[in-house]
Each structure stands twice: as C-alpha cells, then as structure tokens.
Design a protein around this motif. Structure first.
Motif, PDB file in Angstrom:
ATOM      1  N   GLN A 224      20.138  59.913  25.415  1.00 61.43           N
ATOM      2  CA  GLN A 224      20.962  58.789  25.904  1.00 61.43           C
ATOM      3  C   GLN A 224      21.113  57.687  24.861  1.00 61.43           C
ATOM      4  N   PHE A 225      22.298  57.106  24.817  1.00 60.89           N
ATOM      5  CA  PHE A 225      22.549  56.061  23.828  1.00 60.89           C
ATOM      6  C   PHE A 225      21.546  54.913  23.940  1.00 60.89           C
ATOM      7  N   ASP A 226      21.302  54.439  25.178  1.00 60.93           N
ATOM      8  CA  ASP A 226      20.391  53.297  25.364  1.00 60.93           C
ATOM      9  C   ASP A 226      19.005  53.598  24.802  1.00 60.93           C
ATOM     10  N   ASN A 227      18.551  54.812  25.075  1.00 63.20           N
ATOM     11  CA  ASN A 227      17.232  55.194  24.577  1.00 63.20           C
ATOM     12  C   ASN A 227      17.218  55.282  23.045  1.00 63.20           C
ATOM     13  N   CYS A 228      18.280  55.860  22.493  1.00 61.03           N
ATOM     14  CA  CYS A 228      18.368  55.963  21.028  1.00 61.03           C
ATOM     15  C   CYS A 228      18.381  54.572  20.400  1.00 61.03           C
ATOM     16  N   GLN A 229      19.150  53.659  21.030  1.00 55.55           N
ATOM     17  CA  GLN A 229      19.239  52.300  20.496  1.00 55.55           C
ATOM     18  C   GLN A 229      17.855  51.628  20.533  1.00 55.55           C
ATOM     19  N   PHE A 230      17.163  51.821  21.651  1.00 53.99           N
ATOM     20  CA  PHE A 230      15.811  51.259  21.782  1.00 53.99           C
ATOM     21  C   PHE A 230      14.891  51.798  20.682  1.00 53.99           C
ATOM     22  N   GLU A 231      14.873  53.115  20.534  1.00 52.69           N
ATOM     23  CA  GLU A 231      13.970  53.715  19.532  1.00 52.69           C
ATOM     24  C   GLU A 231      14.283  53.240  18.115  1.00 52.69           C
ATOM     25  N   VAL A 232      15.590  53.217  17.799  1.00 50.56           N
ATOM     26  CA  VAL A 232      15.989  52.807  16.447  1.00 50.56           C
ATOM     27  C   VAL A 232      15.620  51.343  16.200  1.00 50.56           C
ATOM     28  N   ASN A 233      15.895  50.481  17.188  1.00 54.09           N
ATOM     29  CA  ASN A 233      15.562  49.060  17.019  1.00 54.09           C
ATOM     30  C   ASN A 233      14.066  48.878  16.808  1.00 54.09           C
ATOM     31  N   GLU A 234      13.290  49.556  17.628  1.00 48.82           N
ATOM     32  CA  GLU A 234      11.835  49.418  17.529  1.00 48.82           C
ATOM     33  C   GLU A 234      11.313  49.965  16.196  1.00 48.82           C
ATOM     34  N   ALA A 235      11.840  51.115  15.805  1.00 48.03           N
ATOM     35  CA  ALA A 235      11.373  51.717  14.552  1.00 48.03           C
ATOM     36  C   ALA A 235      11.715  50.820  13.365  1.00 48.03           C
ATOM     37  N   GLU A 236      12.925  50.276  13.370  1.00 45.76           N
ATOM     38  CA  GLU A 236      13.312  49.393  12.257  1.00 45.76           C
ATOM     39  C   GLU A 236      12.464  48.116  12.264  1.00 45.76           C
ATOM     40  N   ALA A 237      12.229  47.574  13.458  1.00 47.16           N
ATOM     41  CA  ALA A 237      11.410  46.352  13.553  1.00 47.16           C
ATOM     42  C   ALA A 237      10.004  46.621  13.023  1.00 47.16           C
ATOM     43  N   LEU A 238       9.462  47.760  13.397  1.00 41.86           N
ATOM     44  CA  LEU A 238       8.119  48.134  12.926  1.00 41.86           C
ATOM     45  C   LEU A 238       8.084  48.265  11.399  1.00 41.86           C
TER      46      LEU A 238
END
Lengths: 272, 272
Positions: A224-238
C-alpha cells in the motif's frame, strides 16, 4: 526498417557490445537490430562473419554497422568488408598507445575478460559467496569482513546492487533490510551498531516502491502507498539521524548506484 | 615506476574503464596505477580533473594516459590537457557514425548505463530475484520460468555464472548441484527431468576443484582430491550420457562462461 549493428569479437564480445551500445544510445531515433558474434578467432569463422555481414547488407539494403574488437590484424581485415561501416576499437587505439608507451602491444586475444590473475579472480568469487551469504539481513559472524553494508526498506534495490559490487569489483557487500520493527527507536538495529562506518543507505520514491511491491504481493498492506510512504519516511529519518549517507534508487540504474557507492564510500576495487 | 591511467567519464565511468582496461591488458609489462573519475559532468569538475591530470604528470615525470567518454564537447576539451595522452571514445567514433546514419547524435550524457527503458530494467531485477531464489538446488514451483538451469558439482562456478547471466543479460538462471546421491543411477535427478532441454553443465579440473574446496572446508573428505576426481568423473559421465552440453570453468572467467552459454544455448538477452 531497422538497421543492423554487429558486435564482433575474437573473445566474449563484451567490450564490443558495451562500446557499440554506448555509441548507439546516442542515436535513439534509429532502430537497431543487434547481432553479437563472439569467439571469431580463426580464419574460417572470420570469413563466415564477413559473409554474414554482406548478406545482411543485401537484405537490409542498407550498410550494417560493425563494432569490432579484433586483436589479430589478419582476422580484422577479413571481417572489414566494403558493404559495412566497421569501427574497430583496437585498430584505432592501439597505435597511439604503442607510440606513447614506446613498445609493441602483445596482440594476445582475450586478455580483457579472461582469467589473467587468479588471485583477483578468487577475490571476486569470494566476494560473490560472501554477498550471497549476507543477503537480506542474513548476518553470520564474519560480518566484520564486509567492505560495505547496504541498508534500506524492502525492494529498494539493495540485493542487485550488492551483487553488482561483488561481481564487478570484488567488493564484499552485505545488506540489511530496514523493517517497521526498526523504526521508532531512532537508532540503528543493534546488529548494525558495530559496523556504523560501513553502512550506506538506499532509498526510493514511495510511489515507485508501492508499484514494485504491488507486483510482488498484490493487494497487501506491504504494497500500500501509505505504508510505503511511512517506511520510506522513517528509514530516511533514521539514516539522517544517525548520519548514514544514502542514495535514491528511483531513477538510478544498478550501475549508477554501484559506481556512486564505490566513489562516495571510497571503496577500492579488487578486480579489473 | 608505474605510469598512471585515468578513466574519466561524465557518468559511471564503466565504459571508460572497460575501454581502457581492454587496451592496457595488451601492454602487460607496463605497471599502471589506475584512477577512475566518474560523474565529471560540469565545468568545475572538469577543471579539477584537468588539474589532477597535470599534477600526476608532474609527479610521475611521465605523461598519464587518459581514457575518456565525455559526451559534452566543451567538457571534453577541458580535460584534454597537453601533459597527457587523451583517448576519447566519443570524439573518435561519433563522427563516422553521424555521417553513416545521416543525423546528429543526441549528446545526452549517461544514456548507456542509466535506466533508459523501465521494462528492460524490470526484466533484469526480476531475473536477479529469480536467480537468487533458485540458487543451489532451491527449486520452488516456478522453475519452468527458468531460461536456463546450470548443473555441476559443488564449486564449479554455477552461482557466479548464474548471477552474471541475470545481472548483465536479464536471463533467469537457476542452478542445481550434482552431489554423490545423484550418481550411479545414470539418469538425471528426478526434479530436473521435466527441464532437460534447459540444462547446461559446468565442470572443472579435479585438482583445481580440490584446491577450491580445501580453502572452504580444510581437511574434509569433500575437498580430497580422490573425492573430487570421483565427483567430476561421475558428473561428466552423467552429462554425456543424458546429452547435456557442458563447459569447463577451470580456465574460463565468469564472463567467458556466461557469454559461451548464451551463445551455445541460443539465449537472447533481455537487457542491453
């Protein structure tokens, strides 16, 4: 009507194909039929090649383009037919190099992609074995042998990039997927902490990621797009938070990712 | 005292490196220090490059050799310094091609190793995923999707060859190790029977095999010369008996194995 491009070589044809391809991509409104003729290493094969090129010229009613890397001057002459434009790579470059280096070239076929140095060759095979046994978070004890450890969300191109680094450069490249369990703590997964300086990140546009995951697991939350967006945002923030450099794979090919990582991480290739 | 060879490119540098490497292997009594400078894509970087080349010429007291693939003529001129022998690939080959094709080239950087065609790119990533998930006898249901299945004794170079086929050509390449349990029956392992026409064998000199296995499992029966000789003899007898073509990896590089298999099995590459 396509034109025909031949890639002719006394050995693998890899160099002829790469050189020809680099040039042909500069003419992308022309449609090329591509024919590779490798291992043209004796007079009979060279004569067959010349015949093939002539036949193609007649069939196309248009001159084929022949990219060749023939070390032997006699064979080179045989495949050089009037009915085609032949661009031979050794013919053009060897002369200025011989003059500059003040010596004759060895004229031995197949030095470029053969096993010229067994140690180098072994380094490469070792790197491939290491990379396969450290794929996708599989982390046995010898992780300290890794030259680099790629991190990023699932499907951000870590595995093919690692394999390219291993096969082409002899680099031992492990990879570790960042999953939802790794987010929130704003710190690296514990396993990775000792190897902070070996980490390099890959990220990807969430929309592209969603498409890629959808093909793999249609209709899943994972895709799902929302989930992908969440994962990408979190990974980049980390990665920003802990200071791991990262690159996006959205518009970069495996070659571009691998060469950029080599360059930015200051890695030295073990094989040529 | 080594001479210096630079590989300069506005993009990955892969073509420049391959071009230069192919040529330099023809002068193997000369020792070259190799420096790759990728992503030289603006005036500042080109000027830095020119300075670096000049400094190296002064330090070496000898002209460096510069292999370059610069699409932009302005940048190309900047890196072309008097203190070096510069062999630029586009400069030499684009003109005859433009004349032959009757049109100008696009002069766009990075077409060669970029993502120019998403479908091709996807085919390649799919092939890598397939190959990894069908490595070393792991045979899920979709084996019928394989373009080729390599068989051979353990450590005969099946895995790196499969990965090369996948990464470079987008070929879905599975592999299956022939082990002592597979010998004696003089027939293919049952799992492989439906795919007989997709099989291609790798073999290896028993002495070399023993060396390779000894490094992996020192002192094991697995690595003993007698055992290696037995396995190789049985595997070759089996392949001859059932009519599976095979090649020896003893003196062939991964590139040579992969290109020979493409050629002999009549496989068509999915990516360029």
């Amino acid at each position: 009507m396509p034109r025909t491009a031949f890639f002719v070589s006394d050995r693998t044809g890899i160099t002829a194909e790469m050189l020809g391809h680099s040039l042909l991509t500069q003419f992308d409104d022309v449609n090329f039929r591509r024919i590779t003729l490798p291992y043209i290493d004796n007079r009979d094969k060279a004569e067959e090649t010349a015949t093939l090129i002539r036949q193609q010229a007649a069939a196309d009613q248009c001159r084929p383009i022949v990219f060749s890397t023939m070390v032997d001057a006699t064979l080179r002459k045989i495949i050089h037919v009037e009915e085609a434009l032949t661009l031979d790579f050794f013919q053009i470059f060897i002369d200025p190099l011989e003059r500059e280096l003040g010596r004759e070239s060895s004229h031995i076929q197949g030095k470029s992609h053969g096993i010229s140095n067994f140690e180098e060759y072994k380094a490469r095979i070792d790197a491939v074995n290491f990379t396969i046994s450290h794929d996708d978070g599989v982390m046995p004890r010898d992780l300290n042998e890794a030259d680099i450890i790629l991190i990023g969300v699932s499907r951000s191109a870590k595995t093919p990039t690692c394999l390219y680094l291993a096969l082409q450069y002899g680099i031992k490249a492990a990879n570790y997927p960042l999953t939802p369990e790794d987010f929130g703590a704003h710190t690296l997964p514990r396993l990775l902490l000792p190897y902070r300086t070996k980490l390099f990140g890959l990220t990807i546009d969430p929309e592209r990621l969603s498409q890629i995951r959808e093909e793999r697991k249609p209709g899943s939350k994972y895709a799902q797009f929302d989930n992908c967006q969440f994962e990408v945002n979190e990974a980049e923030a980390l990665m920003r938070h802990v200071g791991v450099p990262y690159l996006s794979s959205t518009t970069r090919s495996i070659e571009e990712l691998a060469t950029s990582i080599m360059h930015r991480a200051g890695l030295v290739r073990r094989t040529f």
